[in-house]
Write an enzyme that holds these catalytic residues in place. Structure first.
Site, PDB file in Angstrom:
ATOM      1  N   TRP A 187       0.893  -1.081  -0.022  1.00  0.00           N
ATOM      2  CA  TRP A 187       0.118  -0.130  -0.046  1.00  0.00           C
ATOM      3  C   TRP A 187       1.016   1.350  -0.069  1.00  0.00           C
ATOM      4  O   TRP A 187       1.807   1.298   0.734  1.00  0.00           O
ATOM      5  CB  TRP A 187      -0.933   0.004   1.171  1.00  0.00           C
ATOM      6  CG  TRP A 187      -1.709   1.334   1.156  1.00  0.00           C
ATOM      7  CD1 TRP A 187      -2.632   1.955   0.617  1.00  0.00           C
ATOM      8  CD2 TRP A 187      -1.061   2.562   2.418  1.00  0.00           C
ATOM      9  NE1 TRP A 187      -2.943   3.072   0.951  1.00  0.00           N
ATOM     10  CE2 TRP A 187      -1.931   3.564   2.021  1.00  0.00           C
ATOM     11  CE3 TRP A 187      -0.173   2.659   3.166  1.00  0.00           C
ATOM     12  CZ2 TRP A 187      -1.915   4.658   2.637  1.00  0.00           C
ATOM     13  CZ3 TRP A 187      -0.055   3.819   3.865  1.00  0.00           C
ATOM     14  CH2 TRP A 187      -0.962   4.786   3.772  1.00  0.00           C
ATOM     15  N   GLU A 227      -3.179  -2.999  -2.311  1.00  0.00           N
ATOM     16  CA  GLU A 227      -4.017  -2.428  -1.342  1.00  0.00           C
ATOM     17  C   GLU A 227      -4.442  -0.875  -2.156  1.00  0.00           C
ATOM     18  O   GLU A 227      -3.605  -0.265  -1.759  1.00  0.00           O
ATOM     19  CB  GLU A 227      -3.786  -2.455   0.010  1.00  0.00           C
ATOM     20  CG  GLU A 227      -4.844  -1.841   0.788  1.00  0.00           C
ATOM     21  CD  GLU A 227      -4.213  -1.729   2.370  1.00  0.00           C
ATOM     22  OE1 GLU A 227      -3.307  -2.466   2.424  1.00  0.00           O
ATOM     23  OE2 GLU A 227      -5.058  -1.491   3.233  1.00  0.00           O
ATOM     24  N   LYS A 262      -7.170   2.279  -2.276  1.00  0.00           N
ATOM     25  CA  LYS A 262      -7.972   3.092  -1.218  1.00  0.00           C
ATOM     26  C   LYS A 262      -8.300   4.348  -1.757  1.00  0.00           C
ATOM     27  O   LYS A 262      -8.162   4.699  -3.146  1.00  0.00           O
ATOM     28  CB  LYS A 262      -6.676   3.735  -0.226  1.00  0.00           C
ATOM     29  CG  LYS A 262      -6.888   4.582   0.638  1.00  0.00           C
ATOM     30  CD  LYS A 262      -5.735   4.687   1.706  1.00  0.00           C
ATOM     31  CE  LYS A 262      -6.190   5.646   3.099  1.00  0.00           C
ATOM     32  NZ  LYS A 262      -5.366   5.376   4.121  1.00  0.00           N
ATOM     33  N   ASP A 309      -9.221  -3.436   1.957  1.00  0.00           N
ATOM     34  CA  ASP A 309      -9.343  -3.071   3.323  1.00  0.00           C
ATOM     35  C   ASP A 309     -10.789  -2.460   3.432  1.00  0.00           C
ATOM     36  O   ASP A 309     -11.317  -1.409   2.934  1.00  0.00           O
ATOM     37  CB  ASP A 309      -8.206  -1.845   3.683  1.00  0.00           C
ATOM     38  CG  ASP A 309      -8.179  -1.284   4.941  1.00  0.00           C
ATOM     39  OD1 ASP A 309      -9.323  -1.010   5.692  1.00  0.00           O
ATOM     40  OD2 ASP A 309      -6.931  -1.167   5.376  1.00  0.00           O
ATOM     41  N   HIS A 316     -11.370   1.363   3.567  1.00  0.00           N
ATOM     42  CA  HIS A 316     -11.145   2.169   2.416  1.00  0.00           C
ATOM     43  C   HIS A 316     -12.294   2.664   1.501  1.00  0.00           C
ATOM     44  O   HIS A 316     -11.711   3.081   0.512  1.00  0.00           O
ATOM     45  CB  HIS A 316      -9.795   1.558   1.813  1.00  0.00           C
ATOM     46  CG  HIS A 316      -8.644   1.476   2.595  1.00  0.00           C
ATOM     47  ND1 HIS A 316      -7.160   1.353   2.116  1.00  0.00           N
ATOM     48  CD2 HIS A 316      -8.388   1.997   3.920  1.00  0.00           C
ATOM     49  CE1 HIS A 316      -6.585   1.170   2.952  1.00  0.00           C
ATOM     50  NE2 HIS A 316      -7.043   1.509   4.061  1.00  0.00           N
ATOM     51  N   HIS A 321      -7.999  -6.583   4.648  1.00  0.00           N
ATOM     52  CA  HIS A 321      -7.548  -6.009   5.852  1.00  0.00           C
ATOM     53  C   HIS A 321      -8.773  -5.496   6.556  1.00  0.00           C
ATOM     54  O   HIS A 321      -9.600  -4.878   6.171  1.00  0.00           O
ATOM     55  CB  HIS A 321      -6.764  -4.775   5.596  1.00  0.00           C
ATOM     56  CG  HIS A 321      -5.302  -4.791   5.362  1.00  0.00           C
ATOM     57  ND1 HIS A 321      -4.315  -3.777   5.292  1.00  0.00           N
ATOM     58  CD2 HIS A 321      -4.564  -5.732   5.592  1.00  0.00           C
ATOM     59  CE1 HIS A 321      -3.088  -4.210   5.289  1.00  0.00           C
ATOM     60  NE2 HIS A 321      -3.408  -5.572   5.381  1.00  0.00           N
ATOM     61  N   ASP A 343     -11.977   6.697   7.267  1.00  0.00           N
ATOM     62  CA  ASP A 343     -11.109   5.389   7.487  1.00  0.00           C
ATOM     63  C   ASP A 343     -10.347   5.532   8.721  1.00  0.00           C
ATOM     64  O   ASP A 343      -9.094   5.765   8.800  1.00  0.00           O
ATOM     65  CB  ASP A 343     -10.065   5.537   6.129  1.00  0.00           C
ATOM     66  CG  ASP A 343      -8.969   4.444   6.142  1.00  0.00           C
ATOM     67  OD1 ASP A 343      -9.381   3.541   6.954  1.00  0.00           O
ATOM     68  OD2 ASP A 343      -7.864   4.790   5.981  1.00  0.00           O
ATOM     69  N   ASP A 378      -9.992   3.340  11.367  1.00  0.00           N
ATOM     70  CA  ASP A 378      -9.125   2.197  11.718  1.00  0.00           C
ATOM     71  C   ASP A 378      -9.361   1.876  13.330  1.00  0.00           C
ATOM     72  O   ASP A 378      -8.378   1.647  14.217  1.00  0.00           O
ATOM     73  CB  ASP A 378      -7.425   2.263  11.599  1.00  0.00           C
ATOM     74  CG  ASP A 378      -7.301   2.248   9.826  1.00  0.00           C
ATOM     75  OD1 ASP A 378      -7.328   1.136   9.480  1.00  0.00           O
ATOM     76  OD2 ASP A 378      -6.819   3.289   9.473  1.00  0.00           O
ATOM     77  N   ASP A 419      -6.369  -4.918  10.492  1.00  0.00           N
ATOM     78  CA  ASP A 419      -5.758  -3.658  10.293  1.00  0.00           C
ATOM     79  C   ASP A 419      -6.305  -2.478  10.852  1.00  0.00           C
ATOM     80  O   ASP A 419      -7.453  -2.144  10.316  1.00  0.00           O
ATOM     81  CB  ASP A 419      -5.475  -3.473   8.700  1.00  0.00           C
ATOM     82  CG  ASP A 419      -4.901  -2.030   8.491  1.00  0.00           C
ATOM     83  OD1 ASP A 419      -4.162  -1.752   9.657  1.00  0.00           O
ATOM     84  OD2 ASP A 419      -4.910  -1.558   7.457  1.00  0.00           O
TER      85      ASP A 419
HETATM   86  C1  RNT Z   1      -3.485   2.515   5.072  1.00  0.00           C
HETATM   87  C2  RNT Z   1      -3.483   1.068   4.699  1.00  0.00           C
HETATM   88  C3  RNT Z   1      -2.329   0.188   5.349  1.00  0.00           C
HETATM   89  C4  RNT Z   1      -1.854   0.528   6.617  1.00  0.00           C
HETATM   90  C5  RNT Z   1      -0.795  -0.301   7.149  1.00  0.00           C
HETATM   91  C6  RNT Z   1      -0.380   0.024   8.422  1.00  0.00           C
HETATM   92  O1  RNT Z   1      -4.477   3.147   5.030  1.00  0.00           O
HETATM   93  O2  RNT Z   1      -4.882   0.385   5.472  1.00  0.00           O
HETATM   94  O3  RNT Z   1      -2.749  -1.124   5.289  1.00  0.00           O
HETATM   95  O4  RNT Z   1      -3.184   0.633   7.628  1.00  0.00           O
HETATM   96  O5  RNT Z   1       0.232  -0.498   6.346  1.00  0.00           O
HETATM   97 ZN    ZN Z   2      -4.987  -1.525   5.338  1.00  0.00          ZN
END
Ligand code: RNT
Ligand code: ZN
Length: 421
Positions: A187, A228, A230, A261, A264, A288, A296, A298, A328
């Protein structure tokens, strides 16, 4: 403490209830026991890593909170991961990131070698687990104006291409040493805060960089690349070079994995709907599993509708064998070991609930246009005693049942985490 007899009694009743609708709880527990999650190492230290102490986190992602007990050294992080794994039923994998290299030498990201990860391989062997890999294309002075592999500057691109190549050698080493394929996820943050003039050329540069990274052939038994995409990052709101469609197409044309993810996407998008649209054409998926709250963000993954949908789709559509389920998220407002355990156990619970369904029967009802049965049964299933099967699964896997694992966390804080300062 939860009483073992109570768990067993409740399980007997649940087993009967599920058997009545044609679901074999024993077979389901076996199936769940085979699903490996890839637990992300970076929840344990707020994505600091060990290569560049004090380096600020960049790339449009962020960790908030300062709960005591953060892991500061490889031994602290591996110890915390071992503690978390001991509270998660089953056998899993751990995802590394390039910045977690353990070396006495001063090394940059374009210089790291497999030997700089021997610490983690030795630890993984002790834990009898596999390792996945992630390149670290952020939190580094060579990220110029949020660009890495798609940078207009050749020297910037070259640095990150070299880094990408190094991560592949490391993932190959993981796969070889640990006897399990290591997914190497990529990513990058590349993009613009404000509206770009040229959206095409950065993407062409990214294709060239990725193709250059992936030139060397590695045995897929050991490693495979995943990409990955986004929608946006903070400070990178208007244009992301590596968008979803970009990597969807890249993964398809290069026969690699596409990483989805869960954080995202636009908040109303159902990511679980994407698996069956990609897999008939693609090699496989990396997930993820994350939890976006309004953006986003997390957040730690919890047992919510979005997670249940992801799990149900994987199970109902028979996609588990083609999907690597990674986690993630990063939250520093709670105990970081607990964060891993909450997210992993929630993901397993969602998978279990997905497996405890008379799937063939429901598919038949659907084929017969019997949508009444479909809706009645799926609604009633929601209050079936799946928790009793989950408790039994924990018991059989020798991990604490119910809330009991919180006692282990409190003990670990007292003995280990709160002694760090
Ligand atoms: C970032 C991505 C990525 C990170 C990690 C830490 O938006 O989700 O995967 O969260 O690499
Ligand atoms: Zn991620």
């Amino acid at each position: 403490m939860v009483k073992t007899e109570e768990v067993e009694d409740a399980y007997k009743v649940a087993k009967e209830r599920y058997a009545e609708i044609g679901v074999d709880t024993e077979a389901v527990m076996k199936q769940l026991g085979k699903v490996k999650l890839s637990v992300h190492c970076w929840q344990g230290d707020d994505i600091h890593g060990f290569l560049f102490p004090g380096q600020e986190l960049t790339g449009g992602i962020g960790v908030s909170g300062n709960y005591p007990g953060i892991a500061r050294t490889p031994d602290e992080l591996s110890g915390d991961l071992s503690e978390a794994l001991s509270l998660i039923p089953g056998s899993h994998k751990v995802q590394m990131h390039a910045i977690y290299a353990v070396t006495d030498k001063k090394k940059d990201l374009d210089e790291i070698e497999p030997e700089d990860f021997s610490y983690w391989v030795d630890w993984a062997k002790k834990e009898k687990i596999g390792l996945d890999m992630n390149g670290t294309f952020f939190s580094h002075p060579k990220v110029k104006e949020n660009f890495t592999l798609a940078s207009p500057d050749k020297d910037i691109r070259d640095f990150w291409i070299e880094h990408g190549k190094k991560t592949r050698a490391i993932a190959n080493y993981f796969g070889k040493e640990l006897g399990q394929q290591s997914v190497n996820n990529l990513w990058i943050p590349d993009g613009f805060k404000d509206n770009p003039i040229d959206k095409a050329t950065p993407r062409l540069r990214l294709i060239d960089s990725l193709d250059e990274i992936d030139k060397k052939q590695y045995d897929e038994k050991n490693t495979i690349e995943a990409f990955e995409g986004k929608l946006f990052g903070t400070g990178i709101e208007s244009y992301t070079v590596g968008s979803h469609l970009f990597y969807n197409n890249y993964a398809l044309t290069r026969n690699k994995l596409w990483t989805i993810d869960a954080g995202h996407w636009h908040p109303t998008e159902d990511v679980s709907d994407k698996f069956s649209a990609f897999l008939p054409f693609g090699k496989g998926l990396m997930l993820h599993v994350s939890r976006p709250v309004r953006w986003d963000s997390d957040h730690v993954v919890i047992f919510d509708e979005a997670l249940v949908r992801i799990a149900r789709s994987l199970v109902r559509d028979n996609e588990l064998s083609k999907t690597n389920i990674g986690l993630d998220f990063f939250d520093a407002t709670i105990n970081r070991v607990a964060a891993w355990v909450i997210g992993a156990r929630a993901t397993q619970k969602a998978l279990l609930q997905g497996m405890l369904e008379p799937i063939e029967q429901l598919k038949k009802a659907e084929l017969n246009y019997d949508f009444t049965t479909r809706l009645v049964e799926t609604e009633e299933l929601k209050s079936y005693p799946f928790g009793a099967v989950w408790d039994e699964f924990c018991l059989r896997n020798d991990v604490p049942v119910g809330n009991d694992w919180l006692d282990s966390i409190h003990q670990y804080e007292k003995d280990v985490q709160f002694k760090r300062n």
